[in-house]
Design a protein around this motif. Structure first.
Motif, PDB file in Angstrom:
ATOM      1  N   MET A  93       9.466 -12.618   8.668  1.00 17.42           N
ATOM      2  CA  MET A  93      10.610 -13.525   8.880  1.00 17.42           C
ATOM      3  C   MET A  93      10.170 -14.912   8.433  1.00 17.42           C
ATOM      4  N   LEU A  94      10.755 -15.358   7.353  1.00 15.42           N
ATOM      5  CA  LEU A  94      10.333 -16.631   6.766  1.00 15.42           C
ATOM      6  C   LEU A  94      10.956 -17.791   7.520  1.00 15.42           C
ATOM      7  N   SER A  95      10.423 -18.971   7.280  1.00 22.65           N
ATOM      8  CA  SER A  95      11.108 -20.142   7.806  1.00 22.65           C
ATOM      9  C   SER A  95      11.839 -20.805   6.641  1.00 22.65           C
ATOM     10  N   ILE A  96      12.494 -21.901   6.926  1.00 23.26           N
ATOM     11  CA  ILE A  96      13.301 -22.543   5.890  1.00 23.26           C
ATOM     12  C   ILE A  96      12.825 -23.976   5.745  1.00 23.26           C
ATOM     13  N   ARG A  97      12.757 -24.428   4.531  1.00 19.18           N
ATOM     14  CA  ARG A  97      12.342 -25.810   4.278  1.00 19.18           C
ATOM     15  C   ARG A  97      13.387 -26.751   4.870  1.00 19.18           C
ATOM     16  N   ALA A 131      26.809 -22.162   1.037  1.00 17.85           N
ATOM     17  CA  ALA A 131      26.513 -23.175   2.058  1.00 17.85           C
ATOM     18  C   ALA A 131      27.025 -22.672   3.400  1.00 17.85           C
ATOM     19  N   GLU A 132      26.195 -22.818   4.416  1.00 12.87           N
ATOM     20  CA  GLU A 132      26.573 -22.312   5.748  1.00 12.87           C
ATOM     21  C   GLU A 132      25.985 -23.228   6.819  1.00 12.87           C
ATOM     22  N   LEU A 133      26.237 -22.909   8.083  1.00  9.21           N
ATOM     23  CA  LEU A 133      25.774 -23.776   9.169  1.00  9.21           C
ATOM     24  C   LEU A 133      24.336 -23.423   9.563  1.00  9.21           C
ATOM     25  N   LYS A 134      23.632 -24.421  10.066  1.00 10.08           N
ATOM     26  CA  LYS A 134      22.288 -24.184  10.604  1.00 10.08           C
ATOM     27  C   LYS A 134      22.439 -24.196  12.129  1.00 10.08           C
ATOM     28  N   ALA A 242      25.200 -13.749  12.152  1.00 15.23           N
ATOM     29  CA  ALA A 242      24.293 -13.153  11.177  1.00 15.23           C
ATOM     30  C   ALA A 242      24.237 -14.055   9.946  1.00 15.23           C
ATOM     31  N   TYR A 243      23.041 -14.145   9.291  1.00 14.58           N
ATOM     32  CA  TYR A 243      22.957 -14.945   8.061  1.00 14.58           C
ATOM     33  C   TYR A 243      22.017 -14.386   7.002  1.00 14.58           C
ATOM     34  N   GLY A 244      21.420 -13.230   7.260  1.00 12.74           N
ATOM     35  CA  GLY A 244      20.490 -12.730   6.239  1.00 12.74           C
ATOM     36  C   GLY A 244      20.022 -11.317   6.513  1.00 12.74           C
ATOM     37  N   VAL A 305      23.056 -28.138   7.957  1.00  9.80           N
ATOM     38  CA  VAL A 305      23.689 -27.068   7.188  1.00  9.80           C
ATOM     39  C   VAL A 305      22.609 -26.467   6.287  1.00  9.80           C
ATOM     40  N   VAL A 306      22.876 -25.253   5.797  1.00  4.03           N
ATOM     41  CA  VAL A 306      21.894 -24.568   4.963  1.00  4.03           C
ATOM     42  C   VAL A 306      22.510 -24.352   3.585  1.00  4.03           C
ATOM     43  N   TYR A 307      21.750 -24.654   2.553  1.00  2.00           N
ATOM     44  CA  TYR A 307      22.184 -24.352   1.181  1.00  2.00           C
ATOM     45  C   TYR A 307      21.280 -23.250   0.647  1.00  2.00           C
ATOM     46  N   LYS A 308      21.890 -22.237   0.037  1.00  2.00           N
ATOM     47  CA  LYS A 308      21.092 -21.169  -0.578  1.00  2.00           C
ATOM     48  C   LYS A 308      21.613 -20.947  -1.986  1.00  2.00           C
ATOM     49  N   VAL A 309      20.715 -20.805  -2.928  1.00  2.00           N
ATOM     50  CA  VAL A 309      21.138 -20.438  -4.287  1.00  2.00           C
ATOM     51  C   VAL A 309      21.871 -19.109  -4.147  1.00  2.00           C
ATOM     52  N   GLU A 324       8.075 -20.389   2.809  1.00  2.00           N
ATOM     53  CA  GLU A 324       9.458 -20.867   2.676  1.00  2.00           C
ATOM     54  C   GLU A 324      10.019 -20.542   1.290  1.00  2.00           C
ATOM     55  N   PRO A 325      11.235 -19.985   1.242  1.00  2.00           N
ATOM     56  CA  PRO A 325      11.807 -19.736  -0.080  1.00  2.00           C
ATOM     57  C   PRO A 325      12.145 -21.050  -0.779  1.00  2.00           C
ATOM     58  N   ARG A 326      11.966 -21.076  -2.114  1.00  2.00           N
ATOM     59  CA  ARG A 326      12.323 -22.291  -2.874  1.00  2.00           C
ATOM     60  C   ARG A 326      13.828 -22.387  -3.077  1.00  2.00           C
ATOM     61  N   TRP A 327      14.536 -21.275  -2.794  1.00  6.01           N
ATOM     62  CA  TRP A 327      15.969 -21.241  -3.097  1.00  6.01           C
ATOM     63  C   TRP A 327      16.858 -21.663  -1.920  1.00  6.01           C
ATOM     64  N   ALA A 328      16.227 -22.103  -0.798  1.00  2.68           N
ATOM     65  CA  ALA A 328      17.038 -22.474   0.376  1.00  2.68           C
ATOM     66  C   ALA A 328      16.506 -23.751   0.999  1.00  2.68           C
ATOM     67  N   VAL A 329      17.397 -24.483   1.635  1.00  4.09           N
ATOM     68  CA  VAL A 329      16.982 -25.669   2.384  1.00  4.09           C
ATOM     69  C   VAL A 329      17.929 -25.884   3.554  1.00  4.09           C
TER      70      VAL A 329
HETATM   71  N1  5U1 Z   1      22.356 -20.181   8.352  1.00  8.82           N
HETATM   72  C1  5U1 Z   1      21.049 -19.952   8.195  1.00  8.82           C
HETATM   73  N2  5U1 Z   1      20.137 -20.326   9.076  1.00  8.82           N
HETATM   74  N3  5U1 Z   1      18.950 -19.922   8.569  1.00  8.82           N
HETATM   75  C2  5U1 Z   1      17.704 -20.053   9.084  1.00  8.82           C
HETATM   76  N4  5U1 Z   1      20.469 -19.331   7.155  1.00  8.82           N
HETATM   77  C3  5U1 Z   1      19.160 -19.305   7.377  1.00  8.82           C
HETATM   78  N5  5U1 Z   1      18.153 -18.805   6.635  1.00  8.82           N
HETATM   79  C4  5U1 Z   1      16.913 -18.911   7.102  1.00  8.82           C
HETATM   80  C5  5U1 Z   1      16.654 -19.540   8.347  1.00  8.82           C
HETATM   81  C6  5U1 Z   1      15.275 -19.665   8.860  1.00  8.82           C
HETATM   82  O1  5U1 Z   1      15.854 -18.441   6.403  1.00  8.82           O
HETATM   83  C7  5U1 Z   1      16.047 -17.839   5.121  1.00  8.82           C
HETATM   84  C8  5U1 Z   1      16.325 -18.862   4.087  1.00  8.82           C
HETATM   85  C9  5U1 Z   1      14.763 -17.094   4.826  1.00  8.82           C
END
Ligand code: 5U1
Length: 712
Positions: A93-97, A131-134, A242-244, A305-309, A324-329
């Motif tokens: 389970m990765l973290s996010i930049r 783009a989605e919520l954090k 759910a987000y991934g 908020v979260v941005y993902k390619v 951390e993936p380079r494609w998300a922040v």
């Molecule tokens: N919405 C959202 N929250 N969140 C947290 N997406 C998301 N993605 C995550 C994390 C830690 O990680 C992936 C980019 C791997």
């Protein structure tokens, strides 16, 4: 027979084998749990759900071999554990930049980085992002095998988490079985969180029971997930988005992240509908700003908020850096918690006389505003948190909730400071301060003799949702009460332009406006009037219920009012949702001669409510929208939500929070969300504001509403 999924009738299962009956009941119950907990659109009454649930329980009792872990009956089971079993994640389970630059530049920098890594030039098209919520909660991995939930684990260190399956099963929004997918392995990742209203209710309960309160919804959620006793965990109201994905075997993952979220939603998992596909940095900035403006109104905390390619193929090209993936922040917003200093502790006296200790703070920027005061709730709460003047504390401000001190940073306590004591006399009127046995709150016994209570009572009466006296705000009320010009509510209607114009900073024109507003407020409704009186425990809904109930007994106007004022406890208990505490509070209020006098004097001053107020059943039935249920969604061009609601109710209609087959109309404005989709899928007529106005004016055109247009 009706469709067993939608009809309220019992499914015709009697001829089936027990295994078929169990399977059919589970399908029906899964469907209705999804409607209720995820879509907020129940299709059957709670009692019917309970009946079907008990039917399934009885069958499983008689045939234990048919019991499976994904049965709806298996949610709130489990045993108190000594500790949690470690779980190695099949896919880490990765973290996010995190982008802590909360300005637009945060989005610009991310987009620039992505373009650079992908070797795109200015001539290339903007990158597409999801783009989605954090969400501010706790990350969880849900493992589904052949469509059934088999395990839930916390993130832990990303490699090894903890098995929290039995607590996660208590979260009703999380399906025990996925719809329409039977992949051998499908791991869904997302966030467990607690809604703000659930958090406030939970803390209120804890406070009432003298138990420890939770610092914020995130801590409350994390505590509930990691609670060893599933019985305790089940009492903490949790939600999930759910987000991934984690490990996947035997399912073709969609080529875009937005497609993945749509698919997860179609499997019955809750996915936030505040998600978009944005193009380039401009799209990300617009999203960050729009969600930032809405943040306080969201029902849950987000910290960014979260941005993902969006294209998975591009994600694969970008890859990872450390964990951390380079494609998300995650693009942050200003924090909702900050440290500051308590400079003093003041006492505020509320409308009901409650004394609230309030921390005077060294000004601090938190949750987007500068905060100088924060509530400490009551003496017991203050003591439990060991708060004293001079302490460094954490202050939280989230949503519309008043800022509060959540705890001290104990390490920096200065030299000895005496414990805070509650005053024995009201700091405003010097009346004795009392605390009734078993009560957590101290109260001033001065009643309307106390200027603080008078001020609050007047502001409550004048507020928009009560008598709606425009211009009668805090500063003016201070002057009126402190200048002994207004002592009771009826005194308001004795105010003239000359008297008002003598007040500080009051021009003739403003004085005239206030007098006009007072005059206008005299034409009100009985529910507004009852609510405006400020009877303890009588909010807007109870006021409406009272007016409707006593109206239905055949009274009109003054008779309805007299009916309420003279009602016995038993008569009050017969009103919808009125329990012993509320009934007693109403009785106590009207038993005090000065309160009854205030009501009579207001009537004598000319306060009146329209004859066609929907308090009398006969009158209500003749109103144009009588018996019609509406749901509002999106932003209407001119009417605010409260205005639209008031207009519909004044015309005899009801406004509900969610769309179901019983909804007669959905009124949709700009950026209408899932409620609009729901209405369209159920064939509920959807109207815009103009059509609503026509309906209010003319009523429904034909019994079957055939003349109402359905937007495409
Ligand atoms: N919405 C959202 N929250 N969140 C947290 N997406 C998301 N993605 C995550 C994390 C830690 O990680 C992936 C980019 C791997």
């Amino acid at each position: 027979m009706q469709d067993p999924l939608f009809g309220a009738e019992t499914p015709a299962i009697d001829d089936a084998t027990p295994a078929q009956q169990v399977a059919q009941l589970r399908d029906v119950l899964h469907h209705h749990a999804h409607q209720y907990y995820v879509l907020d659109a129940p299709q059957i009454p709670d009692a019917e759900y309970d009946r079907l649930f008990k039917q399934l329980q009885a069958l499983e009792e008689a045939h234990p071999d048919l019991r499976t872990p994904d049965s709806p009956t298996q949610r709130v089971l489990g045993q108190v554990l000594d500790g949690f079993t470690p779980v190695r994640h099949a896919v880490p389970m990765l973290s996010i930049r995190t982008e802590t630059d909360t300005e637009a530049s945060g989005a610009v920098n991310f987009d620039a980085r992505v373009r650079r890594e992908l070797a795109l030039t200015e001539l290339d098209a903007p990158v597409e992002y999801a783009a989605e919520l954090k969400f501010d909660g706790l990350a969880i991995n849900l493992r589904y095998e052949n469509g059934a939930l088999v395990q839930a684990a916390t993130r832990g260190d990303g490699e090894i988490g903890e098995d929290v399956t039995q607590n996660i099963r208590n979260i009703r929004q999380i399906p025990l079985r996925l719809k329409g997918v039977n992949a051998p392995v499908l791991e869904v990742r997302g966030e467990v969180y607690m809604r703000r209203d659930d958090f406030e209710k939970l803390n209120e309960q804890q406070r009432e029971q003298g138990d420890k309160t939770f610092v914020n919804p995130r801590n409350a959620a994390a505590g509930a997930v990691r609670q060893l006793d599933p019985g305790i965990s089940a009492k903490r109201p949790l939600s999930f988005f759910a987000y991934g994905l984690g490990d996947v075997q035997g399912w073709d993952v969609p080529p875009t992240h937005s497609g993945l979220l749509d698919a997860l939603q179609s499997f019955g998992l809750p996915v936030s509908d505040k998600r978009i596909v944005a193009r380039g940095a401009d799209g990300l900035i617009a999203y960050h700003q729009a969600i930032g403006a809405e943040r306080d109104q969201l029902p849950f905390d987000i910290d960014g908020v979260v941005y993902k390619v969006n294209q998975r193929e591009l994600q694969a090209r970008l890859g990872f850096v450390s964990r951390e993936p380079r494609w998300a922040v995650a693009h942050k917003y200003p924090a909702q918690e900050q440290a500051t200093l308590i400079e003093g502790i003041d006492i505020q006296v509320g409308r009901t006389g409650k004394l609230t200790p309030v921390a005077r703070l060294k000004p601090v920027f938190v949750g987007g505003v500068t905060v100088t005061n924060a509530t400490l709730h009551n003496l017991f709460e203050l003591r439990r948190k060991h708060v004293r003047v001079g302490d460094q504390v954490i202050v939280r401000r989230a949503g519309d909730v008043i800022p509060e001190v959540v705890g001290i940073i104990a390490a920096v306590r200065p030299q000895y400071v005496p414990n805070f004591r509650m005053p024995t006399q009201c700091p405003v009127c010097s009346s004795t301060v009392v605390r009734e046995p078993g009560e957590m709150n101290h109260r001033c016994s001065g009643g309307l003799f106390c200027a603080a209570q008078r001020k609050q009572a007047i502001l409550h009466f004048a507020q928009r949702r009560a008598l709606d006296i425009e211009g009668l705000g805090e500063k003016l009320v201070d002057q009126l009460v402190e200048g002994h010009i207004v002592r009771t509510l009826p005194d308001l209607y004795k105010l003239g332009v000359a008297k008002l114009a003598q007040l500080e900073r009051m021009a003739d024109k403003s004085a005239q406006n206030i007098v006009d507003a007072l005059e206008k407020s005299k034409q009100t409704t009985l529910p507004r009037f009852l609510f405006g009186l400020g009877i303890r425990h009588v909010g807007e809904t109870t006021a409406k219920d009272l007016a409707r109930h006593f109206g239905q007994l055949g009274h009109k106007d003054d008779e309805t009012k007299a009916g309420i004022m003279n009602a016995s406890l038993d008569q009050l208990l017969a009103v919808n949702d009125v329990g012993p505490v509320v009934a007693q509070s109403i009785r106590t209020f009207f038993d005090q001669p000065h309160n009854a006098e205030v009501v009579e004097q207001l009537r004598a001053a000319g306060v009146t409510w329209a004859e066609h107020e929907p308090s009398a059943a006969a009158d209500a039935a003749s109103l144009p929208l009588y018996g019609k249920t509406f749901v509002l969604t999106g932003t209407l061009p001119t009417l605010g939500r409260e205005d639209a609601k008031a207009l519909i109710e004044a015309a005899g209609g009801k406004v509900a929070g969610s769309v179901s087959k019983k909804t007669h109309y959905v009124i949709a404005g700009a950026e209408a969300g899932s409620k609009l989709e729901k209405a369209q899928s159920l064939g509920v007529p959807v109207l815009d504001e103009e059509a609503l106005q026509a309906l209010l004016r003319d009523g429904p055109a034909a019994p079957d509403n055939a003349a109402v247009d359905q937007p495409a």
